[in-house]
Design an enzyme around this catalytic site. Structure first.
Site, PDB file in Angstrom:
ATOM      1  CG  HIS A 232       7.205  12.537 -22.043  1.00  0.00           C
ATOM      2  ND1 HIS A 232       6.068  12.909 -21.494  1.00  0.00           N
ATOM      3  CD2 HIS A 232       7.253  12.551 -23.280  1.00  0.00           C
ATOM      4  CE1 HIS A 232       4.900  12.750 -22.207  1.00  0.00           C
ATOM      5  NE2 HIS A 232       5.949  12.381 -23.698  1.00  0.00           N
TER       6      HIS A 232
ATOM      7  CG  HIS B 152       2.852  17.596 -22.012  1.00  0.00           C
ATOM      8  ND1 HIS B 152       3.874  17.211 -21.324  1.00  0.00           N
ATOM      9  CD2 HIS B 152       2.144  16.603 -22.006  1.00  0.00           C
ATOM     10  CE1 HIS B 152       3.688  15.849 -20.780  1.00  0.00           C
ATOM     11  NE2 HIS B 152       2.699  15.695 -21.352  1.00  0.00           N
TER      12      HIS B 152
ATOM     13  CG  ASP C 187      -3.607  14.816 -20.605  1.00  0.00           C
ATOM     14  OD1 ASP C 187      -2.961  14.442 -19.647  1.00  0.00           O
ATOM     15  OD2 ASP C 187      -3.587  14.572 -21.747  1.00  0.00           O
TER      16      ASP C 187
ATOM     17  CG  ASP D  13      -1.527   1.277   1.254  1.00  0.00           C
ATOM     18  OD1 ASP D  13      -1.462   2.222   0.582  1.00  0.00           O
ATOM     19  OD2 ASP D  13      -2.696   1.299   2.336  1.00  0.00           O
ATOM     20  CB  VAL D  14       2.271   3.362  -2.734  1.00  0.00           C
ATOM     21  CG1 VAL D  14       2.674   2.197  -3.470  1.00  0.00           C
ATOM     22  CG2 VAL D  14       0.983   3.893  -3.365  1.00  0.00           C
TER      23      VAL D  14
ATOM     24  CE  LYS E 180      -6.334  12.634 -25.107  1.00  0.00           C
ATOM     25  NZ  LYS E 180      -5.623  11.776 -26.048  1.00  0.00           N
TER      26      LYS E 180
END
Length: 451
Positions: A164, A226, A221, A84-85, A326
């Site tokens: 990234h 980004h 998002d 359980d993190v 999208k």
């Protein structure tokens, strides 16, 4: 260099598609060797053997471009702990070992505060590092609270808020082209540039990501992280060096220079929309609200566009348009720098000059310059295009990020104040959209977007 990574949320899509192949890339390039260890921790009741088998399967699927021996070595380096993190005892067992460790939170961002709290209670070996994915927080207040939690755990230099996009060769090429070419930098200002578009349009629809996407939408998002990061590289002043302090200071300057948006600005300079039923090639696509797992009452957008202005000497008078959508008719992923028209055109009345556009292709990689030249008859103009392709990167984006984490170089990660400034920029948009000051438009899937 740290030789141990703990992946919290190790059985998820991020690990399978990106982090495990990134480790295979590092192994192939000789950056990690036999002494490297990977520990996976997640809620699945798996043994280490089952996790290694799963890792090998994912590497064969998503990392097939890397040698088989590198893939096997990465899988063989792994062990696993059911955890359980958010529980300090489970986290303590996962990070236990000799020497510092890099702890990668491959988890939904909503869990970050509880997981960081568990790490604080568990304790980390000196020299350890924390890696967090975007989005960093859900708004300005939550980003500030998370920064405070992290400051109590490790020094800022040991926090890697990764995006990234910053490690993509194509994105870095924007900065390289600007600063390494005398022909560009003197023109890189509002005197010569009318508009810069930063676009990430996708043909991809929701593709089963409702559990994450329906809670964030296109604005949070893509635009908040980004595309704002690309904006920083496009608009920043030349740094003294590319070291982490100089580079990140100049990026923060860009975000601080963004003119605050009023409600009226948001109403006239932003757009939001979501796709309706349509057709992509030979396939029918349902409307976003009919996709499995979507709650229509959230009014989540699949298309977001924001126009920004920078209050700085260099950029006063240039418009920056950030856009992502999208289920569109074509993939368009680029930075388009649109120059102003020439002041005088000494050609015939029938001639018309199209303004020059410099395009940095983000995916696929490339560089294109749209020019005007003379045609077959004197006085005629014709459009020309100069195009170049770049060599493939030595490491994939996530490979570059993980190498920086292991080496302790945070230059391509986001500093705490930078994360907060990014939320400050878009806070007025989020607020106005929540109050429906901007209508929710619709566009058919497979179209060019809202009219």
């Amino acid at each position: 260099m740290i030789d141990r990574i703990v992946l919290l949320g190790a059985t998820g899509d991020l690990s399978a598609r990106y982090l495990l192949p990134a480790l295979a890339a590092l192994r192939t390039a000789g950056h990690i060797g036999d002494g490297f260890r990977l520990t996976g921790a997640s809620r699945e009741d798996w043994s280490s053997e089952k996790f290694r088998d799963w890792a090998a399967e994912q590497l064969d699927r998503h990392g097939e471009s890397f040698p088989a021996d590198a893939r096997r070595a990465v899988a063989a380096s792994a062990d696993y702990r059911r955890a359980d993190v958010t529980d300090a005892a489970d986290v303590r067992a996962a990070v236990a070992g000799d020497g510092p460790v890099a702890v990668y939170l491959a988890l939904p961002p909503s869990l970050f505060p509880r997981v960081v709290g568990a790490l604080h209670d568990a304790g980390l070996p000196p020299g350890s590092r924390i890696v967090l994915e975007k989005p960093f927080g859900e708004d300005l207040d939550s980003a500030q609270e998370l920064n405070q939690l992290l400051a109590e755990l490790v020094p800022e230099q040991a926090v890697f808020r990764v995006d990234h996009f910053l490690a993509m060769t194509t994105v870095q090429n924007v900065l390289g082209s600007r600063l390494a070419n005398r022909v560009l930098e003197p023109l890189w200002n509002s005197t010569h540039i009318a508009e810069i578009e930063i676009v990430w349009d996708e043909t991809l629809a929701l593709e089963g990501r409702a559990g994450y996407y329906d809670h964030v939408g296109a604005l949070k998002d893509m635009v908040q992280n980004h595309l704002l990061q690309v904006l920083c590289l496009v608009a920043m002043e030349p740094p003294i060096t590319l070291g982490e302090r100089d580079l990140r200071d100049r990026k923060v300057d860009v975000l601080r220079s963004v003119r605050p948006l009023t409600d009226d600005d948001v109403a006239h300079h932003t757009r939001r929309a979501r796709y309706a039923a349509g057709r992509m090639g030979a396939h029918d696509v349902p409307s976003y609200t009919d996709e499995e797992g979507v709650d229509p009452s959230r009014r989540t957008e699949t298309f977001a566009e924001v126009e920004l202005e920078l209050d700085s000497w260099r950029w006063a008078g240039t418009t920056f348009r950030l856009r992502s959508g999208k289920a569109l008719t074509a993939d368009r992923k680029e930075v388009a720098v649109r120059f102003r028209p020439v002041p005088h055109l000494p050609f015939g009345l029938g001639s018309a000059a199209v303004p020059n556009v410099l395009r940095f292709g983000l995916e696929p990689e490339g560089l294109t310059l749209d020019l005007m030249g003379t045609g077959s008859r004197a006085g005629d103009l014709t459009e020309l295009a100069l195009a170049a392709r770049m060599d493939p990167p030595g490491l994939p984006a996530y490979g570059r990020l993980l190498l920086d984490v292991l080496n302790g170089d945070p230059a391509l990660s986001i500093r705490g104040d930078e994360a907060e400034e990014a939320w400050r920029v878009l806070a007025p948009v989020i607020s106005a959209w929540e109050r429906d000051l901007v209508p929710m438009e619709e566009y058919p899937a497979g179209s060019a977007g809202p009219a």
